[in-house]
Design a protein around this motif. Structure first.
Motif, PDB file in Angstrom:
ATOM      1  N   GLU A 182     -25.825  31.989  23.007  1.00  0.00           N
ATOM      2  CA  GLU A 182     -26.459  30.760  23.523  1.00  0.00           C
ATOM      3  C   GLU A 182     -26.733  29.461  22.572  1.00  0.00           C
ATOM      4  OE1 GLU A 182     -29.981  31.423  25.811  1.00  0.00           O
ATOM      5  OE2 GLU A 182     -29.032  32.546  27.356  1.00  0.00           O
ATOM      6  N   LEU A 183     -27.186  30.217  21.436  1.00  0.00           N
ATOM      7  CA  LEU A 183     -27.395  29.294  20.178  1.00  0.00           C
ATOM      8  C   LEU A 183     -26.035  28.678  19.760  1.00  0.00           C
ATOM      9  CD1 LEU A 183     -29.934  28.053  18.719  1.00  0.00           C
ATOM     10  CD2 LEU A 183     -29.710  29.986  17.315  1.00  0.00           C
ATOM     11  N   ALA A 184     -25.199  29.391  19.654  1.00  0.00           N
ATOM     12  CA  ALA A 184     -23.855  29.218  18.937  1.00  0.00           C
ATOM     13  C   ALA A 184     -23.270  28.060  19.475  1.00  0.00           C
ATOM     14  CB  ALA A 184     -22.839  30.472  19.003  1.00  0.00           C
ATOM     15  N   THR A 185     -23.357  27.630  20.771  1.00  0.00           N
ATOM     16  CA  THR A 185     -23.031  26.545  21.425  1.00  0.00           C
ATOM     17  C   THR A 185     -23.714  25.279  20.818  1.00  0.00           C
ATOM     18  OG1 THR A 185     -22.281  27.819  23.396  1.00  0.00           O
ATOM     19  CG2 THR A 185     -22.652  25.259  23.589  1.00  0.00           C
ATOM     20  N   ALA A 186     -24.988  25.349  20.803  1.00  0.00           N
ATOM     21  CA  ALA A 186     -26.015  24.197  20.431  1.00  0.00           C
ATOM     22  C   ALA A 186     -25.491  24.057  18.888  1.00  0.00           C
ATOM     23  CB  ALA A 186     -27.333  24.425  20.869  1.00  0.00           C
ATOM     24  N   ALA A 187     -25.395  25.036  18.043  1.00  0.00           N
ATOM     25  CA  ALA A 187     -25.003  24.832  16.615  1.00  0.00           C
ATOM     26  C   ALA A 187     -23.801  24.454  16.379  1.00  0.00           C
ATOM     27  CB  ALA A 187     -25.485  26.210  16.044  1.00  0.00           C
ATOM     28  N   ARG A 188     -22.963  24.345  17.619  1.00  0.00           N
ATOM     29  CA  ARG A 188     -21.465  24.070  17.186  1.00  0.00           C
ATOM     30  C   ARG A 188     -20.790  24.695  16.236  1.00  0.00           C
ATOM     31  NH1 ARG A 188     -22.388  17.250  16.712  1.00  0.00           N
ATOM     32  NH2 ARG A 188     -23.564  16.937  18.418  1.00  0.00           N
ATOM     33  N   TRP A 189     -21.016  26.288  16.542  1.00  0.00           N
ATOM     34  CA  TRP A 189     -20.351  27.126  15.505  1.00  0.00           C
ATOM     35  C   TRP A 189     -19.672  28.347  16.544  1.00  0.00           C
ATOM     36  CZ3 TRP A 189     -20.503  32.305  13.735  1.00  0.00           C
ATOM     37  CH2 TRP A 189     -20.116  32.435  12.492  1.00  0.00           C
ATOM     38  N   PRO A 190     -18.468  28.205  16.656  1.00  0.00           N
ATOM     39  CA  PRO A 190     -17.881  29.324  17.594  1.00  0.00           C
ATOM     40  C   PRO A 190     -18.020  30.586  17.303  1.00  0.00           C
ATOM     41  CG  PRO A 190     -16.422  27.366  17.217  1.00  0.00           C
ATOM     42  CD  PRO A 190     -17.622  27.067  16.323  1.00  0.00           C
ATOM     43  N   LEU A 191     -18.432  31.620  17.881  1.00  0.00           N
ATOM     44  CA  LEU A 191     -18.463  32.914  17.477  1.00  0.00           C
ATOM     45  C   LEU A 191     -17.134  33.541  17.453  1.00  0.00           C
ATOM     46  CD1 LEU A 191     -21.236  34.155  19.990  1.00  0.00           C
ATOM     47  CD2 LEU A 191     -21.563  33.465  17.669  1.00  0.00           C
ATOM     48  N   PRO A 192     -16.987  33.997  16.013  1.00  0.00           N
ATOM     49  CA  PRO A 192     -15.770  34.626  15.436  1.00  0.00           C
ATOM     50  C   PRO A 192     -15.637  35.944  16.132  1.00  0.00           C
ATOM     51  CG  PRO A 192     -16.959  34.724  13.752  1.00  0.00           C
ATOM     52  CD  PRO A 192     -18.023  34.053  15.066  1.00  0.00           C
ATOM     53  N   GLU A 193     -14.530  36.474  16.189  1.00  0.00           N
ATOM     54  CA  GLU A 193     -14.289  38.080  16.495  1.00  0.00           C
ATOM     55  C   GLU A 193     -14.663  38.992  15.075  1.00  0.00           C
ATOM     56  OE1 GLU A 193     -10.410  38.825  17.637  1.00  0.00           O
ATOM     57  OE2 GLU A 193     -10.312  37.577  19.524  1.00  0.00           O
TER      58      GLU A 193
END
Length: 401
Positions: A182-193
């Protein structure tokens, strides 16, 4: 020095004030019809802010003419807030500045028509026009100030979220992963593989935190920091960071899948500890991938000590010098399984010396030298002992102490 508005006669305010309500509606209509960003319905908070801004701008302008000496402490906040709203909407200030200029033109056309009806002197109209333009510039400056303030707050908030995201991703807690998504979206940091964890320690004269590429998550705490690099094998992140990290010790953890970020962090910590103890060479950078066998051997120091104590027990009664020589000879034999000349060349001793030592090793270890599993554990124990600089006699002495 008197402002332009202060040079206008105060009775002008009484003449203009009845014109404000229709003028405000005309300005709002022109803004919505001309600027696409403001064409949406004005029944929400944003629309209320625009209407309030237009109405208050007109009222405050006339109030300045009527009473230029009166303090108006709350006046500026409305226009700073308009700037903040633009920043929160993710827009530039271009649209708001267009709205200010458009409102100024509409107001001036309205005043020209009013002058034709009222017969105001031409010189007064020129002064009124100058005051209108100066006032518009003042409102724009206030909105720029609010815009910059919101951008700074947003960036600070984004940085806090990015640091929190980093800590969640390297956490050993399973519950942290759901929050991280959830936090990754707010932080504008796409979760990598895939990713890797990088630990940095300040070892040279560094005045400030390094400026790193936006895709690298970073959390610096004093003289140490933790970085998280997305898809490190498919990017040129290190050349982009190397110069910024000059003066820092850099330990790059293993590349792994997102779910195993904590493991990359754990092994980077172990590698950093081994660098500090000089077990691993302090290169720039230190890559865990170059020291996998060392990290594997020393992942669990308790088990390593148990293995050393158990497998190298036959060497315990010897002196330190004897222990070291026989251990080196046994390890060379295990690694090469060669004859005395080959081992002697490796150890830089005479072949006869090797034969003498190997007779001692045979007497001490016996059947272990003929068992594949025992030979493997002996080699692991000897390698681990050389890495940790520990010996059986030293361990026995510590226990006795």
């Amino acid at each position: 020095m008197r402002t332009t508005a202060e040079r206008l006669p105060r009775e002008l305010a009484t003449l203009i004030r009845p014109q404000l309500a229709p003028l405000a509606e005309e300005i709002v209509h022109a803004i919505r019809a001309t600027i696409p960003e403001y064409a949406k319905p004005l029944d929400g908070c944003y629309g209320q802010a625009i209407r309030l801004g237009v109405n208050q701008a007109l009222t405050q302008f006339v109030d300045r003419i009527a009473d230029p000496d009166r303090a108006r402490p709350d006046f500026a906040e409305v226009y700073r807030q308009l700037g903040r709203l633009e920043a929160s909407e993710g827009r530039s200030l271009d649209s708001l500045q267009k709205a200010y200029r458009l409102g100024t033109r509409v107001a001036w056309r309205h005043l020209i028509r009013f002058r034709q009806r009222s017969g105001l002197p031409t010189a007064m109209m020129w002064t009124l026009g100058e005051a209108t333009l100066a006032y518009a510039d003042e409102l724009i400056a206030l909105s720029v100030e609010g815009y910059a303030d919101m951008q700074a707050r947003s960036e600070q908030g984004r940085q806090r979220r990015r640091k929190r995201l980093l800590r969640l991703l390297i956490s050993e807690e399973d519950t942290a992963r759901a929050e991280a998504a959830e936090l990754a979206t707010a932080a504008r940091w796409p979760l990598p593989e895939r990713l890797c964890v990088v630990l940095v320690d300040r070892v040279g004269p560094v005045e400030a935190e390094p400026e790193l590429p936006a895709e690298v998550l970073a959390d610096f705490q004093g003289a140490a920091g933790c970085l998280l690099v997305p898809d490190p094998d498919g990017s040129d992140w290190w050349p982009a960071c190397a110069e910024a990290l000059a003066g820092w010790r850099v330990v790059i953890g293993p590349t792994t899948v997102l779910a195993d970020a904590a493991k990359s962090h754990r092994h980077a910590q172990l590698a950093r500890d081994l660098v500090r103890r000089t077990t691993i060479a302090d290169t720039f950078p230190v890559r865990c991938a170059d020291h996998l066998s060392t990290l594997w051997l020393l992942t669990d120091e308790f088990l390593v000590e148990q293995l050393i104590r158990t497998r190298l027990a036959p060497l315990a009664p010897l002196t330190d010098k004897q222990h070291k020589r026989l251990g080196e000879t046994l390890l060379a034999w295990l690694e090469t399984r060669g004859g005395a000349p080959e081992i002697a060349a490796r150890l830089r001793v005479h072949p006869q010396t090797v034969r003498y030592r190997m007779r001692q090793v045979e007497r001490l270890f016996g059947d272990q030298l003929r068992c594949p599993d025992a030979r493997f554990e002996l080699e692991v124990a000897l390698r681990a002992a050389s890495l940790t600089e520990s010996t059986a006699p030293e361990q026995e002495a510590q226990q006795a102490g």
